[in-house]
Design a protein around this motif. Structure first.
Motif, mmCIF file in Angstrom:
data_model
loop_
_atom_site.group_PDB
_atom_site.id
_atom_site.type_symbol
_atom_site.label_atom_id
_atom_site.label_comp_id
_atom_site.label_asym_id
_atom_site.label_seq_id
_atom_site.Cartn_x
_atom_site.Cartn_y
_atom_site.Cartn_z
ATOM 1 N N ILE A 62 0.839 -1.206 0.000
ATOM 2 C CA ILE A 62 0.000 0.000 0.000
ATOM 3 C C ILE A 62 0.866 1.246 0.000
ATOM 4 O O ILE A 62 0.580 2.228 -0.697
ATOM 5 N N ARG A 63 1.962 1.211 0.772
ATOM 6 C CA ARG A 63 2.855 2.366 0.831
ATOM 7 C C ARG A 63 3.438 2.674 -0.540
ATOM 8 O O ARG A 63 3.465 3.835 -0.973
ATOM 9 N N ALA A 64 3.889 1.634 -1.259
ATOM 10 C CA ALA A 64 4.459 1.852 -2.587
ATOM 11 C C ALA A 64 3.397 2.374 -3.556
ATOM 12 O O ALA A 64 3.675 3.240 -4.397
ATOM 13 N N MET A 65 2.181 1.870 -3.426
ATOM 14 C CA MET A 65 1.099 2.324 -4.291
ATOM 15 C C MET A 65 0.812 3.800 -4.066
ATOM 16 O O MET A 65 0.655 4.569 -5.024
ATOM 17 N N VAL A 66 0.766 4.217 -2.806
ATOM 18 C CA VAL A 66 0.483 5.613 -2.477
ATOM 19 C C VAL A 66 1.615 6.519 -2.940
ATOM 20 O O VAL A 66 1.386 7.614 -3.474
ATOM 21 N N GLN A 67 2.852 6.068 -2.750
ATOM 22 C CA GLN A 67 3.990 6.875 -3.160
ATOM 23 C C GLN A 67 4.023 7.082 -4.668
ATOM 24 O O GLN A 67 4.395 8.147 -5.150
ATOM 25 N N GLU A 68 3.613 6.054 -5.407
ATOM 26 C CA GLU A 68 3.666 6.147 -6.868
ATOM 27 C C GLU A 68 2.457 6.846 -7.457
ATOM 28 O O GLU A 68 2.588 7.665 -8.372
ATOM 29 N N MET A 140 -9.796 -0.545 -14.839
ATOM 30 C CA MET A 140 -9.444 0.812 -14.427
ATOM 31 C C MET A 140 -8.830 0.824 -13.038
ATOM 32 O O MET A 140 -7.904 1.600 -12.765
ATOM 33 N N SER A 141 -9.308 -0.039 -12.153
ATOM 34 C CA SER A 141 -8.780 -0.072 -10.786
ATOM 35 C C SER A 141 -7.350 -0.575 -10.745
ATOM 36 O O SER A 141 -6.553 -0.141 -9.907
ATOM 37 N N ASN A 142 -7.010 -1.490 -11.646
ATOM 38 C CA ASN A 142 -5.700 -2.131 -11.585
ATOM 39 C C ASN A 142 -4.684 -1.549 -12.563
ATOM 40 O O ASN A 142 -3.501 -1.913 -12.514
ATOM 41 N N ASP A 143 -5.090 -0.644 -13.432
ATOM 42 C CA ASP A 143 -4.193 -0.172 -14.493
ATOM 43 C C ASP A 143 -2.914 0.458 -13.949
ATOM 44 O O ASP A 143 -1.819 0.193 -14.447
ATOM 45 N N THR A 144 -3.039 1.284 -12.909
ATOM 46 C CA THR A 144 -1.854 1.955 -12.367
ATOM 47 C C THR A 144 -0.936 0.993 -11.619
ATOM 48 O O THR A 144 0.200 1.344 -11.317
ATOM 49 N N ALA A 148 4.743 0.065 -16.326
ATOM 50 C CA ALA A 148 4.446 1.194 -17.213
ATOM 51 C C ALA A 148 4.210 0.760 -18.652
ATOM 52 O O ALA A 148 3.327 1.290 -19.337
ATOM 53 N N GLU A 149 4.980 -0.227 -19.135
ATOM 54 C CA GLU A 149 4.858 -0.645 -20.528
ATOM 55 C C GLU A 149 3.600 -1.471 -20.787
ATOM 56 O O GLU A 149 3.195 -1.661 -21.941
#
Length: 227
Positions: A62-68, A140-144, A148-149
């Motif tokens: 979760i931390r990495a997700m929020v940071q990115e 849409m929820s999982n795209d991020t 990146a590629e």
């Protein structure tokens, strides 16, 4: 005799109370579904990302997700989720009430077995109709969360539908729908059918008039617990 008495009481309870118009049932079901989804959508986004990461043998943080991507990324796909509720919640509850009442006219009674059957059928129908929106929510929820590629970088929910149709065909919206529909059939039984049954139970045993705020609250909490 006891079973006949309960059936008679159930029939009397349903027929004596003033019926809520069907358009109101459909509209309030969809509205309630949208309000509820607006609250739980971030939790659903976390669940989708966590599950897909584990399927790919990746560690989800979760931390990495929020940071990115920031906290607001938890609302990615919210529009698709609301569209899903417009279809799913509206048809699930609206069709249940419609089919239940029609079956009551044919059989002359409404018992738990009829509620179970109607709940399973209408839950499956609602899920099948809402499959395209479910696909849009997951993508849409999982795209991020994808590399990146591999990201599709959808602009909005309409972009999901048009690109999926163009690139994969209409069948992509119902690919893998069997588990989703099956789950919805069980939910229709353990949530919707039991909700309707508990409405009668609390009306008969606690004096909470059927479909009153108190009656619906008691029934919803009880059916939610068992589901």
């Amino acid at each position: 005799k006891q079973a006949d008495k309960e059936t008679t009481t159930t029939t009397t309870t349903m027929s004596s109370d003033k019926k809520i118009p069907k358009p109101v049932i459909f509209a309030s079901s969809g509205l309630g579904g949208c309000i509820g989804w607006s609250i739980v959508h971030p939790a659903n986004t976390l669940a989708v990302r966590w599950n897909l990461a584990s399927m790919q043998n990746k560690t989800f943080s979760i931390r990495a997700m929020v940071q990115e991507s920031g906290w607001m990324s938890l609302y990615d796909g919210l529009a698709a989720g609301l569209m899903r509720q417009v279809v799913y919640a509206t048809t699930r509850f609206g069709l249940f009430e419609t089919f239940r009442d029609k079956l009551h006219e044919i059989r002359g009674k409404t018992d738990f077995s009829s509620r179970v059957g109607v709940g399973a059928v209408t839950g499956g129908i609602a899920a099948y109709l809402s499959c395209p929106m479910e696909v849009a929510v997951v993508r849409m929820s999982n795209d991020t969360n994808l590399p990146a590629e591999e990201r599709r970088n959808y602009k909005h929910v309409g972009d999901v539908f048009t690109r999926t149709l163009r690139e994969e065909g209409v069948g992509a919206f119902w690919r893998g729908s069997t588990p989703f529909v099956t789950r919805a059939m069980f939910v229709g039984v353990f949530q919707v059918a039991t909700l309707d049954q508990f409405k009668d139970f609390y009306a008969q045993n606690l004096g909470a008039k059927r479909d009153s705020v108190l009656n619906v609250f008691y029934a919803a909490m009880t059916s939610g617990f068992w589901a």
